[in-house]
Design an enzyme around this catalytic site. Sequence first.
Site, mmCIF file in Angstrom:
data_model
loop_
_atom_site.group_PDB
_atom_site.id
_atom_site.type_symbol
_atom_site.label_atom_id
_atom_site.label_comp_id
_atom_site.label_asym_id
_atom_site.label_seq_id
_atom_site.Cartn_x
_atom_site.Cartn_y
_atom_site.Cartn_z
ATOM 1 C CB VAL A 100 -0.615 0.252 1.153
ATOM 2 C CG1 VAL A 100 -1.987 1.292 1.437
ATOM 3 C CG2 VAL A 100 -1.770 -0.965 1.192
ATOM 4 C CE LYS A 115 -11.105 -5.662 4.739
ATOM 5 N NZ LYS A 115 -10.269 -6.592 3.729
HETATM 6 N N1 LIG Z 1 -2.256 -5.314 0.945
HETATM 7 C C1 LIG Z 1 -3.477 -4.245 0.791
HETATM 8 O O1 LIG Z 1 -4.253 -4.358 -0.533
HETATM 9 C C2 LIG Z 1 -4.276 -3.962 1.948
HETATM 10 C C3 LIG Z 1 -5.791 -3.324 1.505
HETATM 11 C C4 LIG Z 1 -6.501 -2.897 2.485
HETATM 12 C C5 LIG Z 1 -5.854 -2.254 4.146
HETATM 13 N N2 LIG Z 1 -3.996 -2.561 4.104
HETATM 14 C C6 LIG Z 1 -3.179 -2.917 5.579
HETATM 15 O O2 LIG Z 1 -2.473 -1.820 5.205
HETATM 16 C C7 LIG Z 1 -1.301 -2.022 6.352
HETATM 17 C C8 LIG Z 1 -0.138 -2.451 5.013
HETATM 18 O O3 LIG Z 1 0.047 -3.518 4.462
HETATM 19 P P1 LIG Z 1 0.467 -3.617 3.063
HETATM 20 O O4 LIG Z 1 0.408 -4.955 2.399
HETATM 21 O O5 LIG Z 1 1.162 -2.374 2.985
HETATM 22 O O6 LIG Z 1 1.974 -4.624 4.173
HETATM 23 P P2 LIG Z 1 3.399 -5.329 3.880
HETATM 24 O O7 LIG Z 1 3.079 -5.189 1.736
HETATM 25 O O8 LIG Z 1 3.776 -5.910 4.380
HETATM 26 O O9 LIG Z 1 3.880 -4.052 4.083
HETATM 27 C C9 LIG Z 1 3.887 -3.307 5.291
HETATM 28 C C10 LIG Z 1 5.276 -2.602 5.332
HETATM 29 O O10 LIG Z 1 5.210 -1.759 6.865
HETATM 30 C C11 LIG Z 1 6.749 -2.079 6.772
HETATM 31 N N3 LIG Z 1 6.864 -1.999 8.812
HETATM 32 C C12 LIG Z 1 6.801 -2.937 9.405
HETATM 33 N N4 LIG Z 1 6.443 -2.774 10.655
HETATM 34 C C13 LIG Z 1 7.534 -1.615 10.611
HETATM 35 C C14 LIG Z 1 7.664 -0.795 12.031
HETATM 36 N N5 LIG Z 1 7.785 -1.431 12.983
HETATM 37 N N6 LIG Z 1 8.120 0.316 11.526
HETATM 38 C C15 LIG Z 1 7.920 0.855 10.095
HETATM 39 N N7 LIG Z 1 7.823 0.745 9.433
HETATM 40 C C16 LIG Z 1 7.068 -0.958 9.548
HETATM 41 C C17 LIG Z 1 7.283 -3.148 6.863
HETATM 42 O O11 LIG Z 1 9.377 -2.555 5.867
HETATM 43 P P3 LIG Z 1 10.198 -3.037 5.547
HETATM 44 O O12 LIG Z 1 10.021 -3.083 3.965
HETATM 45 O O13 LIG Z 1 11.322 -3.310 6.106
HETATM 46 O O14 LIG Z 1 9.884 -4.889 5.460
HETATM 47 C C18 LIG Z 1 6.943 -2.775 4.775
HETATM 48 O O15 LIG Z 1 7.770 -2.044 4.320
HETATM 49 C C19 LIG Z 1 -1.945 -3.448 6.643
HETATM 50 O O16 LIG Z 1 -2.238 -2.830 7.576
HETATM 51 C C20 LIG Z 1 -2.795 -3.995 5.632
HETATM 52 O O17 LIG Z 1 -3.562 -4.865 6.604
HETATM 53 C C21 LIG Z 1 -3.617 -4.069 2.917
#
Ligand SMILES: NC(=O)c1ccc[n+]([C@@H]2O[C@H](COP(=O)([O-])OP(=O)(O)OC[C@H]3O[C@@H](n4cnc5c(N)ncnc54)[C@H](OP(=O)(O)O)[C@@H]3O)[C@@H](O)[C@H]2O)c1
Length: 407
Positions: A15, A196
Amino acid sequence: MSKKLNIGLFGFGVVGQGLYDIIKTKNLNLEIKKIAIKDASKKRSLPEHYFTTDKDELLNNPEINTIIELINDTEAAFDIVSTALKTGKNVVSASKKMIATYLPQLIALQHEYGTSLLYEGSVCGSIPIIRNLEEYYDNELLHSISGIFNGSSNYILSKGFLENLDYSLALKQAQDLGFAETDPISDVGGYDSKYKLVIAAAHAYGVVIDPARIFNFGIQNLAADDMRYAREKNLKIKLVPVAKELDDQHVALFVLPKFVAEHEFLYNVEYEYNGVTVQAAFADQQFFFGKGAGGHPTGSAVLSDIAALRYDYQYEYKKAKSANGLNFTNDIELTIYLRYEDEELIDLLDFKTIDERYYSGTYKYVIGKVNLQKLIDNQSRIYDDKAFIAFADQLTGVSLASANNIT
Ligand SMILES: NC(=O)c1ccc[n+]([C@@H]2O[C@H](COP(=O)([O-])OP(=O)(O)OC[C@H]3O[C@@H](n4cnc5c(N)ncnc54)[C@H](OP(=O)(O)O)[C@@H]3O)[C@@H](O)[C@H]2O)c1
């Protein structure tokens, strides 16, 4: 005149990167000052000077007035968001589990510190449902909100119904395509849909419910027999979260597989798409459809919230304020399809049979009324028995949308 937003972005994964792709195509009055990530050694698509692993470089920077939280760690996300709200920074987040789990605290912090937390991207990705519930339906009596809130489980169900793929193969494909996590329980078990639902219900009904109190039953035990049964009746099975006002004092929330008929909007929501059906007293039935996940669809919802912050937009939690006194209850009867083996389950659930038990080849099922609390009490037994339950109003001719009482 909108104010300039100096942004501290937490997370540069699916995201975070998606949001960045969108922002760079626009000429908005905002600037990303710093990005916090977890693993400093990962290769990034932006110059190194943008990134830090020190959260305080963002949270303690007086220049940064807006925090965008897009990380995948619930406790760390709550820590970041609550610190930001306390120090006068407005926040946008998409972390549904964190928001659903800590919503009472997050609402209190906004009131206490006068800061704003927006989270459109946390519920059904690109579908603008929260702002609509908050603003458009603020004076509407909502009979129910239901839908398909989780793309991964819906993808698996579509693979089963449209391509005859069995559950484990469809799950493997969803994982290979990045729709489902390695541990898929949050998606297929209905937890993600529940988070949600909790957030949507806060804006639709003014009730803020601890997710642990809400029943969620997933599609893990769905068998080819259940799909065959649905197909014979021209129905599909979808994983459906429901929030429903039962009377002027009670609201029920639950997540269950549901038989869906061709005339229902959800019938044609396939694969990774999401849909939300709102049944309102005056507007009648309305339907929102769109991509529920993914970097760009979710990024677009996050950007909409960022744009709203330029005008200091805040959720007012209008329905909660109007103190309509709705109480959450699990004391309702649902019409349930149960495929089972052990007769004892029928007694444990206090099942009130409507249709005779049918035996078709190798399996048995029964349709009847069950109190939701009985399902909660016996949830692990149902899972352990490999039994399957589904909300079955379509099998008795009473639809959720038209019924005033859950049947
Ligand atoms: N993916 C979707 O389609 C979607 C849709 C709606 C909502 N969401 C929500 O949006 C959020 C992000 O999802 P995502 O899919 O983008 O996750 P993701 O691809 O797994 O990316 C997570 C990011 O968070 C970083 N991170 C983890 N712990 C951290 C910390 N303590 N401090 C700073 N950075 C940290 C990671 O760092 P690194 O890059 O260094 O690993 C990575 O860049 C989640 O809560 C998810 O439930 C996701």
